[in-house]
Structures are given as structure tokens and as C-alpha cells.
Motif scaffolding. Structure first.
Motif, short mmCIF file in Angstrom:
data_model
loop_
_atom_site.label_atom_id
_atom_site.label_comp_id
_atom_site.label_asym_id
_atom_site.label_seq_id
_atom_site.Cartn_x
_atom_site.Cartn_y
_atom_site.Cartn_z
N PHE A 114 0.84 -1.20 0.00
CA PHE A 114 0.00 0.00 0.00
C PHE A 114 0.88 1.25 0.00
N ARG A 115 0.67 2.10 -0.98
CA ARG A 115 1.40 3.38 -1.01
C ARG A 115 0.45 4.46 -1.50
N HIS A 116 0.44 5.59 -0.81
CA HIS A 116 -0.43 6.68 -1.22
C HIS A 116 0.25 7.47 -2.33
N GLU A 117 0.02 7.02 -3.58
CA GLU A 117 0.63 7.67 -4.74
C GLU A 117 -0.47 8.16 -5.66
N LYS A 118 -0.07 8.93 -6.68
CA LYS A 118 -1.05 9.38 -7.68
C LYS A 118 -1.32 8.20 -8.62
N GLY A 122 -0.03 1.12 -14.02
CA GLY A 122 1.18 0.57 -13.42
C GLY A 122 1.57 1.22 -12.11
N ARG A 123 0.75 2.11 -11.59
CA ARG A 123 1.02 2.73 -10.29
C ARG A 123 -0.28 2.81 -9.52
N LEU A 124 -0.40 2.01 -8.49
CA LEU A 124 -1.66 1.94 -7.73
C LEU A 124 -1.42 2.23 -6.26
N ARG A 125 -2.52 2.34 -5.53
CA ARG A 125 -2.39 2.56 -4.09
C ARG A 125 -2.37 1.23 -3.34
N HIS A 128 0.61 -5.27 -5.81
CA HIS A 128 1.10 -6.58 -5.33
C HIS A 128 2.56 -6.76 -5.70
N GLN A 129 3.29 -7.33 -4.80
CA GLN A 129 4.71 -7.59 -5.07
C GLN A 129 5.03 -9.07 -4.91
N PHE A 130 5.91 -9.54 -5.81
CA PHE A 130 6.58 -10.82 -5.62
C PHE A 130 8.02 -10.46 -5.28
N CYS A 211 15.20 11.31 -8.39
CA CYS A 211 14.02 12.20 -8.44
C CYS A 211 13.35 12.10 -9.82
N LYS A 212 11.99 12.10 -9.79
CA LYS A 212 11.26 11.92 -11.06
C LYS A 212 11.04 13.25 -11.78
N SER A 213 11.33 14.39 -11.13
CA SER A 213 11.13 15.68 -11.80
C SER A 213 12.14 15.84 -12.93
N VAL A 259 20.37 4.15 -8.06
CA VAL A 259 20.98 4.32 -6.73
C VAL A 259 20.22 3.63 -5.61
N ARG A 260 18.89 3.59 -5.73
CA ARG A 260 18.10 3.06 -4.63
C ARG A 260 18.71 3.58 -3.33
N GLY A 261 18.73 4.93 -3.20
CA GLY A 261 19.57 5.58 -2.19
C GLY A 261 19.24 5.39 -0.72
N ALA A 281 8.05 1.77 -16.11
CA ALA A 281 8.71 0.70 -16.86
C ALA A 281 9.54 -0.25 -16.00
N THR A 282 9.76 0.11 -14.73
CA THR A 282 10.59 -0.78 -13.90
C THR A 282 9.73 -1.92 -13.39
N VAL A 283 10.00 -3.13 -13.88
CA VAL A 283 9.20 -4.26 -13.42
C VAL A 283 9.83 -4.94 -12.20
N MET A 308 9.27 -7.46 -7.45
CA MET A 308 8.64 -7.19 -8.74
C MET A 308 7.21 -6.74 -8.50
N GLY A 309 6.74 -5.78 -9.26
CA GLY A 309 5.34 -5.37 -9.15
C GLY A 309 4.48 -6.23 -10.06
N ILE A 310 3.54 -6.98 -9.47
CA ILE A 310 2.75 -7.92 -10.27
C ILE A 310 1.91 -7.19 -11.33
N GLU A 311 1.37 -6.01 -10.97
CA GLU A 311 0.55 -5.28 -11.95
C GLU A 311 1.38 -4.94 -13.19
N ARG A 312 2.63 -4.55 -12.96
CA ARG A 312 3.49 -4.21 -14.10
C ARG A 312 3.88 -5.47 -14.88
N LEU A 313 4.10 -6.57 -14.15
CA LEU A 313 4.40 -7.82 -14.85
C LEU A 313 3.24 -8.19 -15.78
P1 ATP Z 1 9.03 3.54 -8.88
O1 ATP Z 1 10.34 4.16 -9.18
O2 ATP Z 1 8.31 3.05 -10.11
O3 ATP Z 1 8.17 4.38 -7.99
P2 ATP Z 1 10.01 2.18 -6.61
O4 ATP Z 1 11.46 2.41 -6.65
O5 ATP Z 1 9.17 3.00 -5.70
O6 ATP Z 1 9.37 2.22 -8.07
P3 ATP Z 1 10.32 -0.36 -5.28
O7 ATP Z 1 10.08 0.18 -3.95
O8 ATP Z 1 11.68 -0.75 -5.68
O9 ATP Z 1 9.72 0.65 -6.38
O10 ATP Z 1 9.31 -1.58 -5.54
C1 ATP Z 1 9.63 -2.68 -6.38
C2 ATP Z 1 8.67 -2.80 -7.54
O11 ATP Z 1 7.32 -2.69 -7.11
C3 ATP Z 1 8.80 -1.71 -8.59
O12 ATP Z 1 9.84 -2.00 -9.46
C4 ATP Z 1 7.45 -1.77 -9.26
O13 ATP Z 1 7.43 -2.82 -10.22
C5 ATP Z 1 6.52 -2.09 -8.12
N1 ATP Z 1 5.84 -0.89 -7.62
C6 ATP Z 1 6.32 0.06 -6.79
N2 ATP Z 1 5.38 0.98 -6.49
C7 ATP Z 1 4.25 0.59 -7.16
C8 ATP Z 1 2.91 1.10 -7.24
N3 ATP Z 1 2.53 2.18 -6.59
N4 ATP Z 1 2.03 0.43 -8.02
C9 ATP Z 1 2.37 -0.69 -8.69
N5 ATP Z 1 3.62 -1.23 -8.63
C10 ATP Z 1 4.54 -0.62 -7.88
#
Ligand code: ATP
Ligand code: MG
Length: 437
Positions: A114-118, A122-125, A128-130, A211-213, A259-261, A281-283, A308-313
Motif C-alpha cells: 500500500f502506497r499513497h501515490e497518484k 502501473g502505479r496503484l495505491r 502486489h509484489q513478488f 528524483c522523477k522531476s 541508486v536506490r539511495g 517501466a521498472t518491473v 517485482m510489481g505484479i501489476e506491471r508484470l
Molecule cells: P518507482 O520508481 O516506479 O516508484 P520504486 O522504486 O518505488 O518504483 P520499489 O520500492 O523498488 O519501487 O518496488 C519494487 C517494484 O514494485 C517496482 O519496481 C514496481 O514494479 C513495483 N511498484 C512500486 N510501487 C508501485 C505502485 N505504486 N504500483 C504498482 N507497482 C509498484
């Protein structure tokens, strides 16, 4: 289409039976590949003490600063719905004494996050992750095995055209020098950087690289590169990893921008990018986190993992060569005329189900005509109609819905087994015909 009076929350999805087979295909590929690599499944709670994520994910990250779903429970405890899988797994490993067991521990999980994102494609609140974690090894062979596992998962799902990007972000020793250089570089751009990045300048300037900006990314293009600052040990580790990947013929690109800083990440970091699925695009993202277990109160133990994000897979799978398993259709529909016959069909269905085949009968109270229409609609392979006469005679006609062929079966304890033989013959012959084509 009717709308419910209360709709699902923004950024969440319903997975209906029409879609669930695709999910199951992906989940089975993830699970079986991990098991083939010797990983065991671990399940941890959906919510954890908020401090666990602040400490592990890191308080300078977007996840902790902006994206956590935090609730104050009755009483005074503060909990957070898990935004990712690793923190809970490592807590569980420490808490359950697993650090005393044989190393390496190899664990996988499938979980919602669960993440409070826009919300966007491929980006949900709720997503699912594997994920897979290897605990208790410093060797670059483990980094390579983990990357190979991720590559195999993608391949087995049928996701093509992914690119593996790898980098090393060093250890706390060599990183100190690098962070100093980064801070100096970015300090020249305090007028240009976004507000969040300005705040990162002091705390963790490596996050600015992520940063995504578009403006910050532009500035980051000419920033110093971590690979120029690696100490001998980190450099050797990275060279060894590249050597193994070369030997295994796994293609990769060294990308110093990854970096995954987070503070606890050390040495190897990697991402699998799928270019044809849009902006998200990052799966898969992963790396080594040698500092995390100690940070969470366990003995100093090296470890690494990916998620891995299942929705993106799924988005990538639909564009790739994935073959989704179909839901099995009904093996036999048992139609009935009258109350006695209905009871008989219930018994027969149960005996057929008992030996592992799919059987259905009328639980709606339909006319015979409507029952047969339904049998066609659900694509039943066989059907039988049972009335009072059939019960008296003790014999029913089982009809192959495709060929029209009829077999007479006794209405006794042998029914299910005899039907099983007919069905198996039909399926095997069907396959043979297919092979001959
Ligand atoms: P992004 O840069 O896309 O925000 P992240 O660096 O926040 O990704 P991680 O925390 O590394 O992502 O999570 C691993 C994987 O989970 C990501 O590569 C992506 O496939 C998936 N993921 C992350 N956030 C989301 C989301 N809000 N909705 C769907 N999938 C997600
Ligand atoms: Mg994110």
C-alpha cells in the motif's frame, strides 16, 4: 451498467474471474521459479509498527515521507500498512530465530502493498509484489544467482524485451567520499532543484539522482558517478558479479544512475526495465542490503533481495509472449427433472467432484430447456439428463457435447469412476488429434 452506491477506493483494483487466470499464471510462474531455485515462501502481517518502515525503508525516502498509510490503533500504537515486503520479512527472520538456522536462508513472498501515490497505469495505491531475499552471504555468486532468478521469472512468464541495469553503490566507507562530492555538486543548483531535493541535499543527496522531476533529472545527468569512488572491496565485488553474469550470458548494462539511495543498501543494485509498457517501466528492483539486519536489531548479516510489481508484470506479459492458463470448464452438467432426480444429481455431482473433476447440477430451479442452455453456456464437456424413469432403470445416458456420442452408465457407486474413464479417453484422444495436425 449499474453502479454500486459505494465505489472502490481510488487506486485499487478488482480482479474479476475474467482476469484472475492471468494473475494465477503470473503467480504460479513466480512461485515455481523461486522454488526451483531453492526458495521457501514466507508470509508476514499486512500491517507493522510504523517504526519498522521508518527505520528500514529510510526517513528520507518518498515512501516514508509521503506514501505510507498509517493508522493509530485503539490505545496508542501506530501501525502502517506495508508499503513493501522486505522490512517485514527481515523483522520476521530476526524475531523467529531464523538467523540461527543454516545460511543462506532463501525466502520468497507474494503480498499486497500500500502506497499513497497518484494512481496511473502501473502505479496503484494497493498493488502486489513478488519478492525474493537471500540472507547470510557476502559472495557475488549470490548476487548473480538472485539476478538469474529474476531473469528466469520474467522469461517464464513470457515477458520479452526487458533490459537489466546494474550498478554498485559501494559501502558506507567509500560512499562517504561520494556523498561529499554529490553534495558539493548539487549545492550549485539550489535555485533549480525541487523542494524535496533541496531537503535531500543534507540528509541523503543520493536520493536526488532518483528524483522523477525532469528538471532534477537534467541536473543529475552531470553529477559525479559512484563507480569512480568505490573502494577496492566494493570494486572487486562488482567486477566478480559482472564476470559471473558474462559467463552465464546474462545481458546487462552498467547504469550509474541507479541508486536506490537507502542507507542500508550496499554494493550491488539492479533493475529490470521493460521499455514497451509506458512510463512505469521498472518491473523489478533489487539490491544488496548488508546493513539492514543489524539496523533492525539482528546480528550483522549480509543479505540481498528484489521485488517485482505484479501489476506491471501483467502489463508486460500482455504485450509479450505470455500464454495464460485458462480456467478449466465444467466436465459434466447433470440436468434433472423433478425433486428425486435433483437429489440424485447432487449425489452424482459430489462423487464426480470427489475424484477431482468439475461437475455441476441445477441449483436454480430451471426448466430442463433452460438447464441445457446453461450447460452450453458454461461449455460443459459432457451432460446427462436424469428423470424418474432413469432412476427406476438405474441407467443414464452421458452425452459428449462436442461429438454427440452417448455412453450408458449405471446409476450406482461406479458412476464417477466410469465417467472419469470416458472423460480421460476423450481428453487424450483430443490431444492426439491435435498432435497429428
Ligand atoms: P518507482 O520508481 O516506479 O516508484 P520504486 O522504486 O518505488 O518504483 P520499489 O520500492 O523498488 O519501487 O518496488 C519494487 C517494484 O514494485 C517496482 O519496481 C514496481 O514494479 C513495483 N511498484 C512500486 N510501487 C508501485 C505502485 N505504486 N504500483 C504498482 N507497482 C509498484
Ligand atoms: Mg516509488
Amino acid at each position: 451498467m449499474a453502479e454500486p452506491s459505494i465505489k472502490r477506493p481510488k487506486g485499487t483494483q478488482d480482479i474479476t474471474p475474467k482476469e484472475v487466470n492471468k494473475w494465477q499464471t503470473v503467480e504460479v510462474a513466480c512461485k515455481t521459479t523461486a522454488e526451483d531455485y531453492g526458495f521457501s515462501e514466507i508470509r508476514t502481517p499486512t500491517f507493522e509498527d510504523t517504526k519498522l518502515f521508518v527505520r528500514s525503508v529510510g526517513d528520507a525516502t518518498d515512501v516514508v515521507q509521503k506514501e505510507m498509510y498509517t493508522v493509530t490503533s485503539k490505545g496508542d500504537s501506530e501501525f502502517t500498512l506495508k508499503p513493501e515486503g522486505t522490512a517485514g520479512v527481515i523483522r520476521a527472520v530476526i524475531e523467529n530465530g531464523m538467523l540461527n538456522e543454516a545460511f543462506p536462508q532463501k525466502l520468497f513472498y507474494l503480498t499486497q502493498c500500500f502506497r499513497h501515490e497518484k494512481p496511473q497505469a502501473g502505479r496503484l495505491r494497493e498493488f502486489h509484489q513478488f519478492g525474493c531475499e537471500i540472507i547470510g552471504t557476502k559472495s557475488p555468486a549470490a548476487d548473480a544467482d538472485l539476478i538469474m532468478l529474476a531473469a528466469d521469472v520474467l522469461e517464464r512468464i513470457g515477458i520479452v524485451e526487458t533490459k537489466l541495469n546494474i550498478n554498485s553503490i559501494g559501502c558506507p566507507n567509500c560512499r562517504a567520499e561520494y556523498i561529499k562530492a554529490l553534495r558539493e555538486y548539487f549545492s550549485q543548483y539550489t535555485d533549480t532543484l525541487c523542494e524535496t531535493c533541496i531537503s535531500r541535499l543534507e540528509k541523503n543527496p543520493m536520493r536526488i539522482l532518483d528524483c522523477k522531476s525532469p528538471i532534477c533529472s537534467e541536473v543529475a545527468k552531470n553529477a559525479p558517478v559512484i563507480l569512480d569512488y568505490l573502494c577496492d572491496e566494493c570494486k572487486e565485488h562488482f567486477d566478480a558479479l559482472k564476470g559471473i553474469l558474462d559467463a552465464m550470458e546474462i545481458e546487462y548494462r552498467v547504469n550509474p544512475r541507479i541508486v536506490r539511495g537507502l542507507d542500508y543498501y550496499t554494493k550491488t543494485v539492479f533493475e529490470f526495465i521493460c521499455d514497451n509498457i509506458g512510463a512505469q517501466a521498472t518491473v523489478c528492483g533489487g539490491g544488496r542490503y548488508d546493513g539492514l539486519i543489524r539496523e533492525l536489531g539482528g546480528a550483522d548479516t549480509p543479505a540481498l533481495g528484489f521485488a517485482m510489481g505484479i501489476e506491471r508484470l501483467l502489463i508486460a506479459a500482455k504485450r509479450g509472449r505470455a500464454e495464460f492458463i485458462d480456467r478449466a470448464s465444467c466436465d459434466i452438467y447433470l440436468a434433472s427433472i423433478g425433486q428425486d432426480a435433483l437429489l440424485k444429481t447432487a449425489q452424482l455431482a459430489r462423487s464426480v467432484r470427489d475424484i477431482g473433476f468439475i461437475a455441476e447440477y441445477d441449483i436454480v430451479g430451471r426448466s430442463l430447456n433452460a438447464q441445457m442452455k446453461y450447460a452450453n453456456k458454461i461449455k460443459a464437456k459432457f451432460s446427462a439428463v436424469i428423470g424418474d424413469d432413469d432412476i427406476k432403470k438405474g441407467i443414464i445416458k452421458v452425452k459428449n457435447m462436442e461429438t454427440g456420442k452417448i455412453d450408458n452408465l449405471r446409476l450406482d457407486d461406479s458412476f464417477a469412476e466410469k465417467f472419469g474413464d470416458i472423460l480421460t479417453d476423450y481428453i487424450l484422444n483430443d490431444d492426439l488429434d491435435f498432435d497429428c495436425l
